[in-house]
Design a protein around this motif. Structure first.
Motif, short mmCIF file in Angstrom:
data_model
loop_
_atom_site.label_atom_id
_atom_site.label_comp_id
_atom_site.label_asym_id
_atom_site.label_seq_id
_atom_site.Cartn_x
_atom_site.Cartn_y
_atom_site.Cartn_z
N HIS A 440 0.84 -1.20 0.00
CA HIS A 440 0.00 0.00 0.00
C HIS A 440 0.88 1.25 0.00
O HIS A 440 1.29 1.74 1.06
N THR A 441 1.20 1.74 -1.19
CA THR A 441 1.88 3.03 -1.33
C THR A 441 1.21 3.80 -2.46
O THR A 441 0.54 3.21 -3.32
N ASN A 442 1.39 5.12 -2.47
CA ASN A 442 0.73 5.94 -3.47
C ASN A 442 1.44 5.93 -4.81
O ASN A 442 0.84 6.27 -5.84
N SER A 443 2.72 5.60 -4.84
CA SER A 443 3.47 5.64 -6.09
C SER A 443 4.42 4.46 -6.14
O SER A 443 4.69 3.80 -5.13
N VAL A 468 8.35 -2.33 -9.88
CA VAL A 468 7.17 -1.93 -9.11
C VAL A 468 6.18 -1.29 -10.08
O VAL A 468 6.57 -0.52 -10.98
N VAL A 469 4.90 -1.61 -9.89
CA VAL A 469 3.83 -1.01 -10.69
C VAL A 469 2.82 -0.39 -9.72
O VAL A 469 2.29 -1.08 -8.84
N ALA A 470 2.59 0.92 -9.87
CA ALA A 470 1.51 1.58 -9.12
C ALA A 470 0.31 1.69 -10.04
O ALA A 470 0.47 1.93 -11.25
N TYR A 528 -1.59 2.98 -15.06
CA TYR A 528 -0.42 2.34 -14.49
C TYR A 528 0.81 3.23 -14.52
O TYR A 528 1.01 4.04 -15.43
N GLU A 529 1.66 3.04 -13.51
CA GLU A 529 2.97 3.68 -13.41
C GLU A 529 4.00 2.56 -13.30
O GLU A 529 4.12 1.92 -12.25
#
Length: 589
Positions: A440-443, A468-470, A528-529
């Motif tokens: 659980h992170t914002n980015s 990592v994919v946000a 997606y990021e």
């Protein structure tokens, strides 16, 4: 005039008028006139007969469906057209206006009561003989709207059937209230508990209807919320809650009990929260899984059912919202022999769907894919799934430790919550396993700082973290009603700051129509990021590195921030600028 003859006459009229209005070609109109001369089935509505011929609307190029025919007929009779939306109708009160027998006789359906005006959806716009009679009996103005006759037939059965079940259930509850003067022997003979039971047929009917209703409305969650007198039923559709029904609180209690039985919970325990699951069939005979959670409140047990559609995880990456470059980056991350790949975002951002869709593609006959979850949200035969159980000391770390002895190729950890779980995920990666998990992170860059804050040594993180994919879920604009308008430059700059991205001259915004329940949105799209961990980025993974530097390096290495990914969907006409602005507070600045 017989019904068969009436159908033929209507088809003749439709052939002439549709040709005159430019909806039918000359050949189609002649064909329809020839068909109208043949004996027609009196049991089939004429709109259905016409739609079955599969003719094309010459103006729009689309098939003449029952819905399109209804809309056209409404215009010919100067009536408003209505697409019946059950979520906007007070099903508990509207059926009280007229009896089901009367409504069925005249093929009408009450859909709204507004002060001294009552609105009826009619299947036959030529039939108005009942209007004067009802105006006199109800002492109200009658407004007629034309709706799909098949919808009217269906909802006549559903609305009145559900209302009847609720009224009977309520009456049964009231009749079972105990007389305080009854002695114990009489109470035992009556079998009275002072409450409606979950196995009453009326309660069963209500629950069955409620589930099918939710499936049809594309709901992702069902919320049953008890209040003092009237309890609420709300559906989450495209991320937003809609109140769709109210139930008497005693009936709600029985409905929750019925759901607890279906999900194998302890019906007698109402003081503690409980979790369960239901597997059932939708109206299209597709298997649907529901995760059920109850919690005690001041007025009874609140129940939430989360609906998991297996079709959602059978979609391609493009259907989930991946662009061409994003799909290639994701494939490079997950097709590694070992390493840790994380999917981050807040609750409800689609992380589970992304992971399940990925695991099902990776789980070939030559690969052993095992998971440890809390809870198992969807069960798939291709995966070996284990649920943690803190009551017996089985947590995520212990689950990973067990899986490592099971010779897996790929391990999915439901969530990394603490240092012990993170350490075991790192250990699994170091010993040659691909580990997928959520955080659980914002980015995406924020995941590095979160793991370092948990206590994972930076040298181990540098060795194991693969990418990592946000992600977020944005509501998609309804393709039937979205409109083009000039770009609000101030809003655009607020979205893309601090990045420099030229604004398009025009963008699409919501309007609202019958297809999207006047919300302007239909369905959701993943945004997606993608942050693959390159060699340059690995050098930044140190305990004392500021998060800003990690973000700056990730962007330099090709990461497209969430803001820019969202902006691309705006330019593509899939997402509105208004929706994007609402999502930006959840993203890093």
């Amino acid at each position: 005039m017989g019904k068969s003859q009436a159908v033929n006459q209507w088809l003749e009229w439709a052939a002439r008028e549709m040709y005159r209005d430019g909806l039918l070609s000359k050949d189609d109109a002649r064909q329809l006139l020839r068909n109208a001369a043949k004996p027609a089935s009196a049991s089939v509505h004429p709109y259905v007969s016409l739609a079955d011929y599969g003719m094309i609307n010459q103006k729009t190029g689309k098939p003449l469906t029952v819905e399109a025919i209804t809309r056209w007929v409404a215009g010919k009779h100067r009536l408003d057209y209505l697409k019946i939306d059950p979520t906007s109708i007070d099903v508990g009160n509207v059926p009280e206006v007229v009896s089901q027998a009367y409504a069925s006789k005249h093929k009408i359906l009450p859909v709204a009561v507004d002060g001294q005006q009552i609105t009826f959806a009619v299947a036959d716009p030529d039939n108005d003989e009942w209007v004067e009679e009802l105006q006199r009996l109800l002492r109200a103005d009658i407004r007629r709207v034309h709706a799909n006759p098949l919808d009217i037939q269906r909802y006549l059965f559903e609305f009145y059937g559900v209302n009847r079940s609720i009224q009977h259930a309520k009456a049964q509850h009231q009749s079972r209230r105990l007389d305080p003067l009854l002695n114990l022997e009489q109470m035992v003979q009556l079998g009275a508990r002072g409450e409606l039971t979950a196995d009453d047929q009326h309660v069963i009917n209500i629950v069955d209807w409620l589930l099918q209703y939710a499936f049809e409305q594309r709901a992702s969650d069902i919320h049953l919320e008890p209040k003092r007198n009237e309890s609420l039923v709300r559906f989450r559709i495209d991320g937003k809650l809609h109140q769709v029904y109210t139930l008497p609180t005693p009936v709600m209690a029985a409905v929750v009990s019925r759901i607890k039985i279906l999900s194998r919970m302890d019906v007698t325990e109402k003081r503690k929260p409980q979790d369960g699951r239901i597997k059932t069939l939708s109206g299209k005979n597709r298997e649907v899984e529901l995760r059920v959670s109850t919690m005690p409140t001041a007025f009874g047990e609140k129940c939430v059912l989360r609906i998991f559609d297996p079709d959602a995880v059978s979609k391609t990456y493009r259907d989930l919202g991946f662009g061409e470059n994003e799909e290639a980056t994701w494939e490079a991350m997950i097709n590694r022999p070992h390493g840790i790949v994380l999917v981050t975002g807040p609750t409800g951002s689609g992380k589970t769907t992304t992971l399940y869709a990925t695991l099902r593609r990776l789980a070939t006959g030559e690969v052993n894919v095992s998971t440890v979850e809390d809870p198992i949200e969807m069960v798939f035969p291709e995966l070996n799934q284990m649920q943690i159980n803190p009551k017996i000391g089985l947590n995520f770390a212990d689950g990973i430790r067990t899986l490592m002895r099971q010779d897996p190729d790929i391990i999915m950890v439901g969530e990394i919550r603490d240092l012990e779980t993170a350490q075991m995920a790192v250990q699994a990666s170091l010993t040659g396993h691909l580990v997928l998990s959520t955080l659980h992170t914002n980015s995406a860059p924020g995941a590095i700082n979160r793991l370092l804050d948990l206590g994972v040594p930076d040298y181990l993180l540098r060795s194991t973290l693969a990418g990592v994919v946000a992600q977020r879920l944005a509501r998609k604009l309804c393709v039937h009603c979205k409109r083009e308008e000039a770009t609000n430059m101030a809003a655009w700059q607020a979205l893309v700051q601090p990045f420099d991205l030229s604004a398009p001259a025009r963008v699409y915004e919501k309007t609202g129509c019958i297809e999207c329940r006047n919300t302007g949105y239909h369905g959701r799209l993943g945004v997606y990021e993608m942050m693959p961990v390159t060699e340059s980025l690995r050098s930044c993974i140190q305990a004392n590195t500021p998060s800003e530097k990690i973000t700056e390096m990730a962007i330099k290495e090709g990461m497209k921030p969430l803001r820019l990914a969202l902006a691309e969907h705006i330019i593509g006409g899939q997402v509105s600028l208004e929706e994007a602005i609402k999502l930006t507070p959840l993203m890093y600045q």
